[in-house]
Design a protein around this motif. Structure first.
Motif, PDB file in Angstrom:
ATOM      1  N   PRO A  15       0.811  -1.211   0.000  1.00 33.87           N
ATOM      2  CA  PRO A  15       0.000   0.000   0.000  1.00 33.87           C
ATOM      3  C   PRO A  15       0.845   1.261   0.000  1.00 33.87           C
ATOM      4  O   PRO A  15       1.912   1.304   0.600  1.00 33.87           O
ATOM      5  CB  PRO A  15      -0.822  -0.121   1.285  1.00 33.87           C
ATOM      6  CG  PRO A  15      -0.839  -1.586   1.586  1.00 33.87           C
ATOM      7  CD  PRO A  15       0.514  -2.079   1.139  1.00 33.87           C
ATOM      8  N   SER A  16       0.372   2.276  -0.679  1.00 35.76           N
ATOM      9  CA  SER A  16       1.043   3.565  -0.711  1.00 35.76           C
ATOM     10  C   SER A  16       0.082   4.618  -0.196  1.00 35.76           C
ATOM     11  O   SER A  16      -1.094   4.610  -0.532  1.00 35.76           O
ATOM     12  CB  SER A  16       1.467   3.916  -2.144  1.00 35.76           C
ATOM     13  OG  SER A  16       1.878   5.256  -2.238  1.00 35.76           O
ATOM     14  N   THR A  17       0.586   5.542   0.584  1.00 36.32           N
ATOM     15  CA  THR A  17      -0.279   6.607   1.105  1.00 36.32           C
ATOM     16  C   THR A  17       0.071   7.956   0.506  1.00 36.32           C
ATOM     17  O   THR A  17      -0.569   8.951   0.814  1.00 36.32           O
ATOM     18  CB  THR A  17      -0.129   6.702   2.643  1.00 36.32           C
ATOM     19  OG1 THR A  17       1.249   6.953   2.957  1.00 36.32           O
ATOM     20  CG2 THR A  17      -0.570   5.416   3.302  1.00 36.32           C
ATOM     21  N   GLN A  18       1.079   7.998  -0.377  1.00 42.30           N
ATOM     22  CA  GLN A  18       1.514   9.284  -0.889  1.00 42.30           C
ATOM     23  C   GLN A  18       0.435   9.998  -1.686  1.00 42.30           C
ATOM     24  O   GLN A  18       0.232  11.187  -1.556  1.00 42.30           O
ATOM     25  CB  GLN A  18       2.766   9.102  -1.759  1.00 42.30           C
ATOM     26  CG  GLN A  18       3.972   8.667  -0.954  1.00 42.30           C
ATOM     27  CD  GLN A  18       5.205   8.551  -1.822  1.00 42.30           C
ATOM     28  OE1 GLN A  18       5.235   9.033  -2.939  1.00 42.30           O
ATOM     29  NE2 GLN A  18       6.218   7.903  -1.314  1.00 42.30           N
ATOM     30  N   ASN A  19      -0.254   9.263  -2.563  1.00 42.65           N
ATOM     31  CA  ASN A  19      -1.262   9.883  -3.404  1.00 42.65           C
ATOM     32  C   ASN A  19      -2.653   9.347  -3.117  1.00 42.65           C
ATOM     33  O   ASN A  19      -3.557   9.486  -3.928  1.00 42.65           O
ATOM     34  CB  ASN A  19      -0.920   9.673  -4.885  1.00 42.65           C
ATOM     35  CG  ASN A  19       0.174  10.608  -5.353  1.00 42.65           C
ATOM     36  OD1 ASN A  19       0.105  11.801  -5.146  1.00 42.65           O
ATOM     37  ND2 ASN A  19       1.206  10.052  -5.964  1.00 42.65           N
ATOM     38  N   GLY A  20      -2.821   8.691  -1.992  1.00 44.78           N
ATOM     39  CA  GLY A  20      -4.120   8.122  -1.674  1.00 44.78           C
ATOM     40  C   GLY A  20      -5.165   9.198  -1.465  1.00 44.78           C
ATOM     41  O   GLY A  20      -4.868  10.301  -1.027  1.00 44.78           O
ATOM     42  N   GLY A  21      -6.397   8.880  -1.782  1.00 40.31           N
ATOM     43  CA  GLY A  21      -7.462   9.842  -1.600  1.00 40.31           C
ATOM     44  C   GLY A  21      -7.774  10.056  -0.133  1.00 40.31           C
ATOM     45  O   GLY A  21      -7.401   9.275   0.726  1.00 40.31           O
ATOM     46  N   VAL A  22      -8.442  11.146   0.141  1.00 35.54           N
ATOM     47  CA  VAL A  22      -8.867  11.454   1.500  1.00 35.54           C
ATOM     48  C   VAL A  22     -10.308  11.006   1.649  1.00 35.54           C
ATOM     49  O   VAL A  22     -11.166  11.365   0.851  1.00 35.54           O
ATOM     50  CB  VAL A  22      -8.760  12.968   1.776  1.00 35.54           C
ATOM     51  CG1 VAL A  22      -9.272  13.284   3.161  1.00 35.54           C
ATOM     52  CG2 VAL A  22      -7.320  13.418   1.619  1.00 35.54           C
ATOM     53  N   ALA A  23     -10.589  10.207   2.650  1.00 34.63           N
ATOM     54  CA  ALA A  23     -11.948   9.696   2.838  1.00 34.63           C
ATOM     55  C   ALA A  23     -12.923  10.852   3.026  1.00 34.63           C
ATOM     56  O   ALA A  23     -12.737  11.715   3.879  1.00 34.63           O
ATOM     57  CB  ALA A  23     -11.990   8.770   4.037  1.00 34.63           C
ATOM     58  N   PHE A  24     -13.960  10.865   2.219  1.00 38.92           N
ATOM     59  CA  PHE A  24     -14.983  11.911   2.288  1.00 38.92           C
ATOM     60  C   PHE A  24     -15.650  11.904   3.652  1.00 38.92           C
ATOM     61  O   PHE A  24     -15.987  12.951   4.196  1.00 38.92           O
ATOM     62  CB  PHE A  24     -15.993  11.661   1.175  1.00 38.92           C
ATOM     63  CG  PHE A  24     -16.974  12.767   0.975  1.00 38.92           C
ATOM     64  CD1 PHE A  24     -16.623  14.081   1.223  1.00 38.92           C
ATOM     65  CD2 PHE A  24     -18.243  12.487   0.513  1.00 38.92           C
ATOM     66  CE1 PHE A  24     -17.521  15.102   1.018  1.00 38.92           C
ATOM     67  CE2 PHE A  24     -19.147  13.501   0.304  1.00 38.92           C
ATOM     68  CZ  PHE A  24     -18.787  14.811   0.556  1.00 38.92           C
ATOM     69  N   THR A  25     -15.843  10.722   4.207  1.00 37.84           N
ATOM     70  CA  THR A  25     -16.485  10.612   5.513  1.00 37.84           C
ATOM     71  C   THR A  25     -15.657  11.285   6.600  1.00 37.84           C
ATOM     72  O   THR A  25     -16.198  11.776   7.579  1.00 37.84           O
ATOM     73  CB  THR A  25     -16.692   9.135   5.881  1.00 37.84           C
ATOM     74  OG1 THR A  25     -15.468   8.430   5.707  1.00 37.84           O
ATOM     75  CG2 THR A  25     -17.768   8.513   5.023  1.00 37.84           C
ATOM     76  N   GLU A 227     -11.218   1.578  -3.818  1.00 40.58           N
ATOM     77  CA  GLU A 227     -10.821   2.397  -2.674  1.00 40.58           C
ATOM     78  C   GLU A 227     -10.989   3.879  -2.993  1.00 40.58           C
ATOM     79  O   GLU A 227     -11.475   4.659  -2.168  1.00 40.58           O
ATOM     80  CB  GLU A 227      -9.367   2.105  -2.290  1.00 40.58           C
ATOM     81  CG  GLU A 227      -9.151   0.772  -1.603  1.00 40.58           C
ATOM     82  CD  GLU A 227      -7.701   0.586  -1.178  1.00 40.58           C
ATOM     83  OE1 GLU A 227      -6.920   1.562  -1.286  1.00 40.58           O
ATOM     84  OE2 GLU A 227      -7.356  -0.522  -0.738  1.00 40.58           O
ATOM     85  N   GLU A 228     -10.562   4.269  -4.192  1.00 36.01           N
ATOM     86  CA  GLU A 228     -10.642   5.679  -4.576  1.00 36.01           C
ATOM     87  C   GLU A 228     -12.091   6.131  -4.637  1.00 36.01           C
ATOM     88  O   GLU A 228     -12.431   7.241  -4.201  1.00 36.01           O
ATOM     89  CB  GLU A 228      -9.958   5.885  -5.925  1.00 36.01           C
ATOM     90  CG  GLU A 228      -9.583   7.323  -6.212  1.00 36.01           C
ATOM     91  CD  GLU A 228      -8.560   7.872  -5.237  1.00 36.01           C
ATOM     92  OE1 GLU A 228      -8.682   9.067  -4.892  1.00 36.01           O
ATOM     93  OE2 GLU A 228      -7.653   7.122  -4.809  1.00 36.01           O
ATOM     94  N   ILE A 229     -12.956   5.292  -5.170  1.00 35.55           N
ATOM     95  CA  ILE A 229     -14.377   5.623  -5.224  1.00 35.55           C
ATOM     96  C   ILE A 229     -14.953   5.702  -3.810  1.00 35.55           C
ATOM     97  O   ILE A 229     -15.777   6.566  -3.505  1.00 35.55           O
ATOM     98  CB  ILE A 229     -15.141   4.580  -6.065  1.00 35.55           C
ATOM     99  CG1 ILE A 229     -14.745   4.715  -7.540  1.00 35.55           C
ATOM    100  CG2 ILE A 229     -16.653   4.749  -5.904  1.00 35.55           C
ATOM    101  CD1 ILE A 229     -15.331   3.652  -8.435  1.00 35.55           C
ATOM    102  N   ALA A 230     -14.491   4.809  -2.946  1.00 38.98           N
ATOM    103  CA  ALA A 230     -14.974   4.809  -1.563  1.00 38.98           C
ATOM    104  C   ALA A 230     -14.664   6.126  -0.862  1.00 38.98           C
ATOM    105  O   ALA A 230     -15.401   6.536   0.042  1.00 38.98           O
ATOM    106  CB  ALA A 230     -14.345   3.645  -0.793  1.00 38.98           C
ATOM    107  N   HIS A 231     -13.607   6.801  -1.287  1.00 38.76           N
ATOM    108  CA  HIS A 231     -13.246   8.079  -0.684  1.00 38.76           C
ATOM    109  C   HIS A 231     -14.252   9.174  -1.006  1.00 38.76           C
ATOM    110  O   HIS A 231     -14.237  10.237  -0.388  1.00 38.76           O
ATOM    111  CB  HIS A 231     -11.864   8.529  -1.183  1.00 38.76           C
ATOM    112  CG  HIS A 231     -10.747   7.622  -0.747  1.00 38.76           C
ATOM    113  ND1 HIS A 231      -9.624   7.417  -1.511  1.00 38.76           N
ATOM    114  CD2 HIS A 231     -10.590   6.855   0.353  1.00 38.76           C
ATOM    115  CE1 HIS A 231      -8.823   6.566  -0.893  1.00 38.76           C
ATOM    116  NE2 HIS A 231      -9.389   6.221   0.237  1.00 38.76           N
ATOM    117  N   THR A 232     -15.114   8.946  -2.000  1.00 36.66           N
ATOM    118  CA  THR A 232     -16.032   9.996  -2.432  1.00 36.66           C
ATOM    119  C   THR A 232     -17.490   9.703  -2.097  1.00 36.66           C
ATOM    120  O   THR A 232     -18.374  10.455  -2.537  1.00 36.66           O
ATOM    121  CB  THR A 232     -15.910  10.213  -3.959  1.00 36.66           C
ATOM    122  OG1 THR A 232     -16.424   9.062  -4.652  1.00 36.66           O
ATOM    123  CG2 THR A 232     -14.467  10.445  -4.373  1.00 36.66           C
ATOM    124  N   VAL A 233     -17.747   8.650  -1.358  1.00 33.56           N
ATOM    125  CA  VAL A 233     -19.124   8.329  -0.962  1.00 33.56           C
ATOM    126  C   VAL A 233     -19.181   8.129   0.545  1.00 33.56           C
ATOM    127  O   VAL A 233     -18.178   7.853   1.193  1.00 33.56           O
ATOM    128  CB  VAL A 233     -19.652   7.062  -1.680  1.00 33.56           C
ATOM    129  CG1 VAL A 233     -19.662   7.272  -3.190  1.00 33.56           C
ATOM    130  CG2 VAL A 233     -18.818   5.836  -1.317  1.00 33.56           C
TER     131      VAL A 233
END
Length: 252
Positions: A15-25, A227-233
């Motif tokens: 896993p990489s956290t450098q460019n990971g999305g920020v959880a919308f929740t 995962e990226e989509i999960a960051h936006t819902v």
């Protein structure tokens, strides 16, 4: 440099956290002037400005004014911190931002305020648009503003996924990073993508090893996409619906 088959297998890709999305929740859950929430919202704005700018341009607004409006829109969003209203948009950041933008553009007071606030601001890296990107943001006669927004949104999500995937392979070493550069062309169906035989020859692997490496790359890509989509819902059950929507938009 030949790649060891264990290395190419993806076992060292983590896993990489450098460019990971920020959880919308995370943004929604934070109350008050929380530095963490502000940083999260700021990153969301920096990540998803392209759909906003594309919509504004399609409305017939000239580039410089569109830049100021985009900057001002996000600055206003950061100040108002009314993301809680996203619940009315079924808890989806994509829908919330588009609805907010439409209301924003019809409010002359907000527009004037945004242009004033947006002048000289660098919240969103609009000046970093590459020449190859600029043409893509020009008004397209065959697409409505909503369609441009949706397509830009989908492409932004995919860009985020590829950036995260590239970071993971780079973290595994130069050989893995080199292999990723070759394999990703097949992942995105680029016309000049190399054959498995060419890739095997380049990295001193068997064609079967290349096939397995590509399979693992696709599996990881799909996981990161979800995962990226999960960051936006807000609700995990919406992920599949958003994924189907994204695929439909790109196929249209």
């Amino acid at each position: 440099m030949p790649v060891d088959e264990d290395q190419a297998s993806g076992n060292r890709i983590g896993p990489s956290t450098q460019n990971g999305g920020v959880a919308f929740t995370m943004v929604l859950a934070a109350q008050g002037p929380s530095p963490a929430a502000q940083a999260a919202l700021d990153k969301l704005c920096r990540t998803y400005w392209r759909p906003i700018y594309g919509f504004v341009r399609r409305e017939g607004i000239e580039p410089e004014e569109a830049k100021d409006l985009t900057q001002g829109f996000f600055l206003l969003l950061l100040e108002r911190r009314d993301l809680e209203t996203v619940r009315k948009e079924k808890g989806r950041l994509r829908s919330y931002l588009l609805t907010s933008l439409k209301h924003f553009l019809t409010n002359e007071h907000h527009r004037a305020m945004a242009i004033k606030r947006g002048e000289g601001q660098r919240l969103i890296p609009l000046d970093a648009l590459r020449d190859s990107e600029r043409a893509g943001f020009e008004p397209v006669a065959t697409l409505a503003a909503d369609q441009i927004y949706e397509r830009r949104w989908a492409l932004t999500v995919l860009d985020q996924v590829l950036a995260r995937l590239a970071d993971e392979y780079r973290a595994a070493g130069p050989a893995a990073a080199g292999l990723f550069d070759w394999l990703q062309k097949s992942l995105t169906d680029e016309p000049d993508r190399p054959s498995q035989a060419d890739t095997a020859h380049e990295f001193g692997m068997t064609e079967n090893a290349v096939k397995q490496a590509f399979y693992r790359l696709r599996q990881r890509y799909r996981k990161l996409l979800c995962e990226e989509i999960a960051h936006t819902v807000m609700v995990p059950g919406d992920i599949d619906d958003e994924l189907r929507h994204l695929i439909a938009v790109l196929r249209a």
